[in-house]
Design an enzyme around this catalytic site. Sequence first.
Site, PDB file in Angstrom:
ATOM      1  N   ASN A   9       0.872  -1.180   0.000  1.00 38.97           N
ATOM      2  CA  ASN A   9       0.000   0.000   0.000  1.00 38.97           C
ATOM      3  C   ASN A   9       0.911   1.234   0.000  1.00 38.97           C
ATOM      4  O   ASN A   9       1.433   1.635   1.034  1.00 38.97           O
ATOM      5  CB  ASN A   9      -0.866  -0.073   1.273  1.00 38.97           C
ATOM      6  CG  ASN A   9      -1.816   1.096   1.403  1.00 38.97           C
ATOM      7  OD1 ASN A   9      -1.759   2.052   0.630  1.00 38.97           O
ATOM      8  ND2 ASN A   9      -2.679   1.018   2.401  1.00 38.97           N
ATOM      9  N   ARG A  90      -2.637  -1.679  -3.581  1.00 38.84           N
ATOM     10  CA  ARG A  90      -3.713  -0.682  -3.523  1.00 38.84           C
ATOM     11  C   ARG A  90      -3.363   0.433  -4.496  1.00 38.84           C
ATOM     12  O   ARG A  90      -2.299   1.036  -4.389  1.00 38.84           O
ATOM     13  CB  ARG A  90      -3.821  -0.125  -2.104  1.00 38.84           C
ATOM     14  CG  ARG A  90      -4.752   1.066  -1.982  1.00 38.84           C
ATOM     15  CD  ARG A  90      -4.902   1.463  -0.520  1.00 38.84           C
ATOM     16  NE  ARG A  90      -5.693   2.656  -0.362  1.00 38.84           N
ATOM     17  CZ  ARG A  90      -5.198   3.851   0.009  1.00 38.84           C
ATOM     18  NH1 ARG A  90      -3.916   3.989   0.254  1.00 38.84           N
ATOM     19  NH2 ARG A  90      -5.996   4.875   0.139  1.00 38.84           N
ATOM     20  N   HIS A 179     -10.754   5.905  -0.337  1.00 35.93           N
ATOM     21  CA  HIS A 179     -10.897   5.058   0.858  1.00 35.93           C
ATOM     22  C   HIS A 179     -11.983   4.002   0.634  1.00 35.93           C
ATOM     23  O   HIS A 179     -12.586   3.507   1.582  1.00 35.93           O
ATOM     24  CB  HIS A 179     -11.280   5.862   2.120  1.00 35.93           C
ATOM     25  CG  HIS A 179     -10.209   6.763   2.658  1.00 35.93           C
ATOM     26  ND1 HIS A 179     -10.503   7.944   3.311  1.00 35.93           N
ATOM     27  CD2 HIS A 179      -8.866   6.653   2.661  1.00 35.93           C
ATOM     28  CE1 HIS A 179      -9.381   8.530   3.689  1.00 35.93           C
ATOM     29  NE2 HIS A 179      -8.365   7.763   3.307  1.00 35.93           N
ATOM     30  N   ARG A 245      -5.205  18.363   5.038  1.00 38.80           N
ATOM     31  CA  ARG A 245      -6.036  18.854   3.923  1.00 38.80           C
ATOM     32  C   ARG A 245      -7.221  19.645   4.464  1.00 38.80           C
ATOM     33  O   ARG A 245      -7.792  19.281   5.494  1.00 38.80           O
ATOM     34  CB  ARG A 245      -6.567  17.683   3.081  1.00 38.80           C
ATOM     35  CG  ARG A 245      -5.496  17.012   2.264  1.00 38.80           C
ATOM     36  CD  ARG A 245      -6.043  15.784   1.526  1.00 38.80           C
ATOM     37  NE  ARG A 245      -5.110  14.679   1.668  1.00 38.80           N
ATOM     38  CZ  ARG A 245      -5.438  13.394   1.627  1.00 38.80           C
ATOM     39  NH1 ARG A 245      -6.682  13.027   1.438  1.00 38.80           N
ATOM     40  NH2 ARG A 245      -4.514  12.468   1.785  1.00 38.80           N
ATOM     41  N   GLU A 391      -7.928  -2.829   5.518  1.00 46.49           N
ATOM     42  CA  GLU A 391      -7.845  -2.649   4.067  1.00 46.49           C
ATOM     43  C   GLU A 391      -6.985  -3.739   3.431  1.00 46.49           C
ATOM     44  O   GLU A 391      -7.285  -4.234   2.352  1.00 46.49           O
ATOM     45  CB  GLU A 391      -7.242  -1.270   3.748  1.00 46.49           C
ATOM     46  CG  GLU A 391      -8.157  -0.125   4.118  1.00 46.49           C
ATOM     47  CD  GLU A 391      -7.451   1.227   4.091  1.00 46.49           C
ATOM     48  OE1 GLU A 391      -6.677   1.498   5.019  1.00 46.49           O
ATOM     49  OE2 GLU A 391      -7.669   2.002   3.159  1.00 46.49           O
TER      50      GLU A 391
END
Length: 403
Positions: A9, A90, A179, A245, A391
């Site tokens: 990932n 990913r 996500h 962010r 994940e």
Amino acid sequence: MTGSILVLNAGSSSVKYQLIDQRSEATLASGLVERIGHPVSQLRHSNGHYATSREVTAADHAQAVAAIVAIFNEEGPSLAEAGVVGVGHRVVMGGPDLFEPLVIDDSLVATIEDLAPLAPLHNPANAATIKIARALLPDVPHVAVFDTAFFQKLPSVASSYAIDPDLAKAHGIRRYGFHGISHEYVSATVAEFLAQHQPATNPQELRQVVLHLGNGASASAVVGSRAVDTSMGFTPLEGLVMGTRSGDIDPSVAFYLVREHGMTLDEVDHLLNYNSGLLALAGSNDMRDVHAAIADGSDGAALGFAIYVRRLQKYIGAYAAAMGGIDAITFTAGVGENDPVVRSATIEQLEFLGVRIDPAANAAGLSNADSPTVISTADSRVTVLVAATREELSIARQVAALI
Ligand code: ADP
């Protein structure tokens, strides 16, 4: 030992990895290389018996992956003995056309590279990681799992911006959502859990909000097993207040800073992606530091926390309206799984929706990484849960299904 799947990932400056046993779905080893591109990078590796942290040289993602393969050889389990049957990657952005998991070939790597303008922080890192991993582990299939897949079928009312539809179509401008691997895994886990523990639940009609609160943060609205809305958009910049962010902001702020204050577009891009959010408001992108600053009396940190929480409440309210009601709210990822203060501050304001949090259960938090924990009271009309996102396991399952 049965076969295992290695999951990589890659982020802009890190590569996380897990080696997952196919049969038991246990994590045999996990770790990450962070600070890629800095003079000194950090590698952490653990294999169930033993954990190590060391400095490595990783000027780029290729060197980071080489360091990961080397640590498996040195500290175990050896990738040969673990019987790796596939590698899952990913991939953050598949653009307008790629959503389903795909076995990687040279042309797919080129496509992922070509999508860099849509995901400049992530896709170049994904492509570089895939290239070196295929070179180092050439005998097994490598599979790309796209983080946008779960949101491909968002209804048009949620995926479209209110701009010229022809322009949007011509340039692939839509709300992609990110996500997705986490939102899909967590919403499915919660639906299964509630079907078992609350027999009145009909999983096909369950209306959920999932709050993935890590360094990046996003909310989704899920009805049955289908995502019907999500907070990240064309890029992962839109939506919630995040570590660095801004989330939602009037685009005119960017025009104004460029036209009137001499900033370049790249500077504004950097400002909103890397120097905004909690970092800008509260002095740190780590929620633990934000709490410490509030305890020290920082008004800026207190305001930053309040803005973070208000944004969460706005999304939960909006999604309850969009779904015509709400049955479950689930907190996941670094902040969601570990921070009872964020959870209670968010939920307290929502009593008008019939949501009641159980303070003791909330303080105790996640009791089991394999199963969600309920933190609402028995009489709450909405079930509030904490769930671990896995994940990497979700990617490993998708790799196994494809190969
Ligand atoms: P990502 O995968 O986006 O890098 P994670 O899901 O691992 O992020 O979340 C990392 C964030 O989780 C940290 O930046 C920090 O804000 C938060 N976090 C981790 N542990 C805790 C904790 N015990 N309490 C509050 N926040 C935490």
